[in-house]
Design a protein around this motif. Structure first.
Motif, PDB file in Angstrom:
ATOM      1  N   VAL A 335       1.430  59.427  30.749  1.00 15.66           N
ATOM      2  CA  VAL A 335       2.219  60.184  31.450  1.00 15.66           C
ATOM      3  C   VAL A 335       1.921  59.504  33.210  1.00 15.66           C
ATOM      4  O   VAL A 335       3.095  59.337  33.891  1.00 15.66           O
ATOM      5  CB  VAL A 335       1.596  61.718  31.492  1.00 15.66           C
ATOM      6  CG1 VAL A 335       2.353  62.509  32.720  1.00 15.66           C
ATOM      7  CG2 VAL A 335       2.156  62.160  30.453  1.00 15.66           C
ATOM      8  N   TYR A 336       0.746  59.572  33.523  1.00 10.41           N
ATOM      9  CA  TYR A 336       0.411  59.198  34.932  1.00 10.41           C
ATOM     10  C   TYR A 336       0.642  57.555  35.147  1.00 10.41           C
ATOM     11  O   TYR A 336       1.153  57.076  36.143  1.00 10.41           O
ATOM     12  CB  TYR A 336      -0.945  59.771  35.312  1.00 10.41           C
ATOM     13  CG  TYR A 336      -0.709  61.454  35.308  1.00 10.41           C
ATOM     14  CD1 TYR A 336       0.039  62.011  36.133  1.00 10.41           C
ATOM     15  CD2 TYR A 336      -1.672  62.123  34.166  1.00 10.41           C
ATOM     16  CE1 TYR A 336      -0.148  63.374  36.044  1.00 10.41           C
ATOM     17  CE2 TYR A 336      -1.434  63.253  33.965  1.00 10.41           C
ATOM     18  CZ  TYR A 336      -0.866  64.071  34.885  1.00 10.41           C
ATOM     19  OH  TYR A 336      -0.919  65.509  34.915  1.00 10.41           O
ATOM     20  N   TYR A 339       4.085  56.323  34.426  1.00  8.58           N
ATOM     21  CA  TYR A 339       4.917  56.781  35.706  1.00  8.58           C
ATOM     22  C   TYR A 339       4.788  55.734  36.799  1.00  8.58           C
ATOM     23  O   TYR A 339       5.665  55.146  37.428  1.00  8.58           O
ATOM     24  CB  TYR A 339       4.932  58.015  36.176  1.00  8.58           C
ATOM     25  CG  TYR A 339       5.690  58.396  37.428  1.00  8.58           C
ATOM     26  CD1 TYR A 339       6.992  58.495  37.240  1.00  8.58           C
ATOM     27  CD2 TYR A 339       5.069  58.470  38.639  1.00  8.58           C
ATOM     28  CE1 TYR A 339       7.835  58.742  38.510  1.00  8.58           C
ATOM     29  CE2 TYR A 339       5.916  58.807  39.851  1.00  8.58           C
ATOM     30  CZ  TYR A 339       7.417  59.048  39.530  1.00  8.58           C
ATOM     31  OH  TYR A 339       8.104  59.110  40.606  1.00  8.58           O
ATOM     32  N   TRP A 344      11.236  55.127  36.678  1.00  6.20           N
ATOM     33  CA  TRP A 344      12.400  55.291  35.807  1.00  6.20           C
ATOM     34  C   TRP A 344      13.326  54.232  35.826  1.00  6.20           C
ATOM     35  O   TRP A 344      13.118  53.242  36.459  1.00  6.20           O
ATOM     36  CB  TRP A 344      13.242  56.699  36.556  1.00  6.20           C
ATOM     37  CG  TRP A 344      12.278  57.870  36.731  1.00  6.20           C
ATOM     38  CD1 TRP A 344      11.884  58.141  37.855  1.00  6.20           C
ATOM     39  CD2 TRP A 344      12.059  58.696  35.505  1.00  6.20           C
ATOM     40  NE1 TRP A 344      11.031  59.320  37.678  1.00  6.20           N
ATOM     41  CE2 TRP A 344      11.299  59.698  36.234  1.00  6.20           C
ATOM     42  CE3 TRP A 344      12.522  58.740  34.406  1.00  6.20           C
ATOM     43  CZ2 TRP A 344      10.829  60.700  35.892  1.00  6.20           C
ATOM     44  CZ3 TRP A 344      11.845  59.902  33.508  1.00  6.20           C
ATOM     45  CH2 TRP A 344      11.144  60.882  34.252  1.00  6.20           C
ATOM     46  N   TRP A 355      11.316  60.912  30.179  1.00  7.00           N
ATOM     47  CA  TRP A 355      11.129  62.317  30.451  1.00  7.00           C
ATOM     48  C   TRP A 355      10.382  63.241  29.552  1.00  7.00           C
ATOM     49  O   TRP A 355       9.420  63.963  29.643  1.00  7.00           O
ATOM     50  CB  TRP A 355      12.232  63.248  30.866  1.00  7.00           C
ATOM     51  CG  TRP A 355      12.339  64.354  31.052  1.00  7.00           C
ATOM     52  CD1 TRP A 355      11.778  65.097  32.481  1.00  7.00           C
ATOM     53  CD2 TRP A 355      12.377  65.688  30.475  1.00  7.00           C
ATOM     54  NE1 TRP A 355      11.548  66.445  32.253  1.00  7.00           N
ATOM     55  CE2 TRP A 355      11.963  66.601  31.096  1.00  7.00           C
ATOM     56  CE3 TRP A 355      12.974  65.513  29.095  1.00  7.00           C
ATOM     57  CZ2 TRP A 355      12.210  68.001  30.467  1.00  7.00           C
ATOM     58  CZ3 TRP A 355      13.241  66.945  28.590  1.00  7.00           C
ATOM     59  CH2 TRP A 355      12.682  68.132  29.193  1.00  7.00           C
ATOM     60  N   ASP A 357       8.327  61.822  27.109  1.00  9.13           N
ATOM     61  CA  ASP A 357       7.095  61.450  27.387  1.00  9.13           C
ATOM     62  C   ASP A 357       6.165  62.028  28.349  1.00  9.13           C
ATOM     63  O   ASP A 357       4.926  62.343  28.061  1.00  9.13           O
ATOM     64  CB  ASP A 357       6.826  59.855  27.416  1.00  9.13           C
ATOM     65  CG  ASP A 357       7.636  59.157  26.236  1.00  9.13           C
ATOM     66  OD1 ASP A 357       7.594  59.487  25.152  1.00  9.13           O
ATOM     67  OD2 ASP A 357       8.017  57.840  26.583  1.00  9.13           O
ATOM     68  N   ARG A 358       6.639  62.263  29.369  1.00  7.15           N
ATOM     69  CA  ARG A 358       6.132  62.762  30.534  1.00  7.15           C
ATOM     70  C   ARG A 358       5.926  64.320  30.913  1.00  7.15           C
ATOM     71  O   ARG A 358       5.242  64.845  31.644  1.00  7.15           O
ATOM     72  CB  ARG A 358       6.485  62.043  31.746  1.00  7.15           C
ATOM     73  CG  ARG A 358       6.473  60.454  31.691  1.00  7.15           C
ATOM     74  CD  ARG A 358       7.213  59.640  32.860  1.00  7.15           C
ATOM     75  NE  ARG A 358       7.019  58.318  32.641  1.00  7.15           N
ATOM     76  CZ  ARG A 358       7.936  57.559  33.230  1.00  7.15           C
ATOM     77  NH1 ARG A 358       8.669  58.030  34.155  1.00  7.15           N
ATOM     78  NH2 ARG A 358       7.769  56.290  32.939  1.00  7.15           N
ATOM     79  N   LYS A 359       6.936  64.887  29.941  1.00  2.00           N
ATOM     80  CA  LYS A 359       6.889  66.276  30.292  1.00  2.00           C
ATOM     81  C   LYS A 359       5.718  67.092  29.758  1.00  2.00           C
ATOM     82  O   LYS A 359       5.457  68.198  30.252  1.00  2.00           O
ATOM     83  CB  LYS A 359       8.366  66.925  29.561  1.00  2.00           C
ATOM     84  CG  LYS A 359       7.890  67.043  28.087  1.00  2.00           C
ATOM     85  CD  LYS A 359       9.343  67.680  27.301  1.00  2.00           C
ATOM     86  CE  LYS A 359       9.029  67.975  25.798  1.00  2.00           C
ATOM     87  NZ  LYS A 359      10.313  68.734  25.117  1.00  2.00           N
ATOM     88  N   ALA A 361       2.756  66.655  30.679  1.00  2.00           N
ATOM     89  CA  ALA A 361       2.116  67.095  31.807  1.00  2.00           C
ATOM     90  C   ALA A 361       2.074  68.538  32.314  1.00  2.00           C
ATOM     91  O   ALA A 361       1.275  69.090  33.126  1.00  2.00           O
ATOM     92  CB  ALA A 361       2.378  66.027  32.954  1.00  2.00           C
ATOM     93  N   ASN A 452      -5.363  67.784  29.033  1.00  2.00           N
ATOM     94  CA  ASN A 452      -4.383  67.634  30.289  1.00  2.00           C
ATOM     95  C   ASN A 452      -5.438  68.071  31.451  1.00  2.00           C
ATOM     96  O   ASN A 452      -5.259  67.427  32.675  1.00  2.00           O
ATOM     97  CB  ASN A 452      -3.285  68.726  30.198  1.00  2.00           C
ATOM     98  CG  ASN A 452      -2.114  67.889  30.789  1.00  2.00           C
ATOM     99  OD1 ASN A 452      -2.174  66.885  31.675  1.00  2.00           O
ATOM    100  ND2 ASN A 452      -0.920  68.380  30.434  1.00  2.00           N
TER     101      ASN A 452
END
Length: 741
Positions: A335-336, A339, A344, A355, A357-359, A361, A452
């Motif tokens: 996630v972090y 990014y 993107w 998105w 993958d990162r949602k 968070a 998280n």
């Protein structure tokens, strides 16, 4: 009453929070539902229009391509007692031979190094790599050191690996995994197979929640991602990179393939390779046998097709703190750090999956908050049920009809989520685990929330997600029994058994004959006999020792062992004992080669150590098509005795002396330092598929020049006597003896 006013205000605020959370859950639920629709639509389409015209590929087709050299990379920090069982299991189960395992260790981890050293003695295809920096560094840093060692080994062994495979030391590798990679690696640059965690006791929700997540992730989500975006995230294990991909990563990183600051270097590489336009594939390949292998009883609800895919098995953490630590590392990396590193992309489809993958968070907190709210509302409802006279509160959702629709949609989507989870877990593990996956959803939400929260705290403490240190997770390895001990050195066994004194051994080492290894040199000099050498070798290995008469081997057994098998492994068939074929060898046969022999012959095998030269002479007599003038040297000795040219009692002595002084070209190559023994074994695997003679093959591979080969052949001829030369010497001695008498 003041507390009633306070509680009413709290419920009003809770209603606003519930609305926000419900909308977020709806968005996430529709996102997951879209993946479900794509998966099942695609699966229906393929079953109706693809597999009706194209048959499923059978596992037998994996055997068509020749075995390419494959390298397995294993990082190891404080993995004492794990590497040995892994190498043992791989050697005895993998239906493949042309592979090498490179284990990355650390200079400040002597226990793991010692364990790997013991494994390397037993398995010549296992190599220890010591990282430049003390551990624990990141997994990526360890893999960079391993990769550098592999490229150095390639130069030394005059070979090139076509595939580079990621595994952890606790992985249980499927027997057809390397066959599958070998089949695809010339066409695909990243190949990922599914990961299915091992089961534990039914109430161990911490470990088993991984089972649920991987079953759905690798059963549905990743196949959809590959189909729509053409991008596959590596799982860090069961991943094969093509040579082209590895060289591109090295070039892009200025000599460093793996990002040492990334906590999820596997995920990072999948995106980097996609950006370079390379081909990635996620493979769910079932191995379905219809003959010779009795069908195992299926669990209720288990799919025979899904439960037999080529995959990686391993135990995942069974303690809450360990699971949280591992998942927080994944969250930070994907996630972090993901990014920060990749941002993107131009592709809207790929951005959609980024998105997803990162949602996590956000969704991990939302799911946990929804669980807490649900418990609060349930408590209020229960209170009013058991306490009829309690104050009645107006529903926080009163007068919001649209919100009722949101709640109904969320309930329907949650029901679908549960159904999908049951289907994919049941397909591999059976319906019992499928049903248990529902209560494990709540426990999984708790773990993901805690992970998280831990990830955010680590990032805040470090100030930057790329500064967070690698946090290794410990795993378990399934017990396979047996001990993993290093062999004593041959020198040590010779001295301990009283075959030769330490002083004489030291002298033999100083005056070793050029072109011979120490044991052969001592036999040529008359310091020890072939029997005295064979017995310690057998003791060192842990097998029996016996003398072999190469002229009297059963012809039906000779026909049962193909020429290429006998010559490649330097073995002779002796007899069959209780259905097991007994082979003779003059040296150690490692478990990988022994398992390969058994597969090629289609029967159980074991081996004994023969006296030096006996197998060599037998191979030349029965398989290597020796020159006519020396086709049957034993018969020449018998003829000489029949004609009275030599004494009858000398035939056996001359024959044993002749055999014990035979020298193979490979021994001279190793003894003179043109190759080390491990590199020579690697070359022999490639030579086994060649029709060339060994010398011609070595010249073509650039190992030696034509002039060097001629020099080595002359040295071989001078070191090993012919029967003719022995007879000439013996006849002259016999005639002198007769004249003297």
């Amino acid at each position: 009453m003041w507390w009633l006013d306070a509680f009413s205000t709290y419920l009003y605020a809770l209603g606003a929070v519930v609305i926000v959370i419900a909308l977020l859950i709806l968005i996430s639920g529709l996102d997951d539902f879209f993946i479900d629709v794509v998966y099942w639509t695609r699966r229906l389409w393929r079953s109706l229009f693809v597999y009706n015209t194209c048959e499923h590929m059978l596992y037998h087709q994996l055997y068509r391509p020749a075995e390419k050299p494959l390298a397995i990379m294993v990082p190891a920090w404080q993995e004492t007692g794990v590497i040995g069982p892994m190498a043992e299991l791989v050697a005895t189960t993998l239906d493949y031979e042309n592979y090498h395992i490179f284990v990355g260790t650390y200079p400040n981890d002597p226990d793991t190094q010692r364990d790997v050293d013991e494994v390397c003695v037993r398995f010549p295809n296992v190599h220890k790599v010591v990282c430049a920096r003390p551990g624990p560094t990141s997994k990526a840093d360890c893999l960079n050191n391993v990769l550098d060692a592999i490229l150095q080994f390639e130069q030394r062994a005059r070979m090139t690996f076509e595939g580079f495979i990621l595994h952890d030391s606790e992985d249980v590798v499927c027997e057809h995994e390397l066959r599958l990679f070998n089949y695809l690696v010339h066409r695909k640059d990243l190949i990922q197979i599914p990961v299915y965690p091992f089961e534990r006791q039914w109430n161990n929700f911490t470990s088993l929640h991984y089972l649920d997540e991987f079953a759905e992730l690798h059963g549905k989500d990743v196949p959809v991602r590959e189909a729509l975006a053409g991008q596959v995230p590596s799982a860090g294990v069961g991943t094969c990179f093509s040579r082209r991909a590895v060289l591109a990563l090295i070039e892009e990183g200025n000599g460093i393939a793996f990002d040492v600051q990334s906590l999820t270097e596997d995920y990072d590489i999948g995106l980097r390779l996609k950006a370079r336009g390379m081909e990635e594939i996620f493979v769910r390949f079932p191995v379905l046998r219809y003959q010779r292998h009795p069908k195992q009883p299926d669990r209720l609800g288990q799919s025979r097709h899904e439960a037999n895919v080529v995959c990686v098995r391993e135990y995942f953490p069974d303690r809450l703190t360990t699971a949280v630590r591992q998942k927080s590392r994944w969250i930070i990396g994907i996630v972090y750090q993901g990014y920060r590193t990749h941002g993107w992309k131009r592709s809207l489809v790929l951005n959609y999956f980024l998105w997803r993958d990162r949602k996590g968070a956000i969704s991990n907190f939302v799911s946990f908050a929804a669980m807490l709210i649900m418990l609060q509302l349930a408590a209020v409802g229960l209170l009013q049920l058991v306490w009829p006279s309690a104050p009645r509160f107006v529903s926080i959702f009163e007068g919001q009809g649209w919100f009722d629709g949101v709640l109904v949609a969320n309930v329907a989507l949650m029901g679908n989520r549960m159904l999908q989870r049951i289907i994919f877990v049941s397909g591999y593990y059976g319906v019992k685990q499928g049903l248990l996956s529902i209560p494990r959803l709540l426990w999984g939400n708790l773990i993901n929330f805690m992970a998280n929260w831990r990830a955010i705290r680590q990032i805040i403490r470090c100030g930057d997600p790329r500064r967070v240190a690698w946090d290794k997770t410990t795993h378990d390895f399934p017990s396979i029994g047996g001990e993993n001990h290093a062999k004593r050195s041959l020198d040590e066994v010779l001295v301990d058994n009283g075959v030769i004194s330490a002083a004489d051994l030291h002298d033999a080492q100083l005056h070793r004959i050029d072109g011979l290894q120490l044991g052969s040199s001592m036999i040529h000099e008359g310091r020890i006999t072939a029997e005295q050498l064979a017995a310690p070798i057998a003791e060192q290995i842990g097998v029996s020792c016996e003398s072999v008469d190469p002229a009297s081997l059963p012809r039906e057994l000779l026909m049962a062992v193909p020429r290429h098998v006998a010559l490649h492994y330097a073995v002779l068939p002796l007899r069959v004992e209780s259905g097991t074929l007994v082979l003779a060898s003059e040296s150690y046969i490692d478990p990988v080669s022994l398992a390969a022999i058994a597969r090629q012959l289609g029967r159980r095998v074991r081996y004994v150590i023969a006296y030096k030269g006996q197998v060599t002479v037998g191979l030349r007599r029965w398989y290597a098509h020796a020159e006519k003038g020396d086709r049957d040297p034993h018969h020449l000795l018998e003829m000489a005795a029949d004609r009275g040219l030599i004494a009858r009692e000398r035939v056996s002595q001359l024959w044993n002396g002749y055999m014990s002084r035979q020298v193979m070209l490979g021994e001279i190559l190793v003894a003179q330092g043109h190759l080390d023994e491990v590199a020579f074994r690697a070359l022999l695997l490639n030579h086994a598929r060649s029709e060339q003679r060994l010398g011609e093959f070595l010249i073509e591979q650039g190992v030696i020049s034509k002039e060097t080969l001629h020099r080595l052949l002359r040295l071989q001829a001078s070191l090993q006597p012919s029967v003719t030369s022995l007879l000439e010497q013996e006849c002259a001695s016999f005639q002198r003896l007769e004249r003297a008498s």
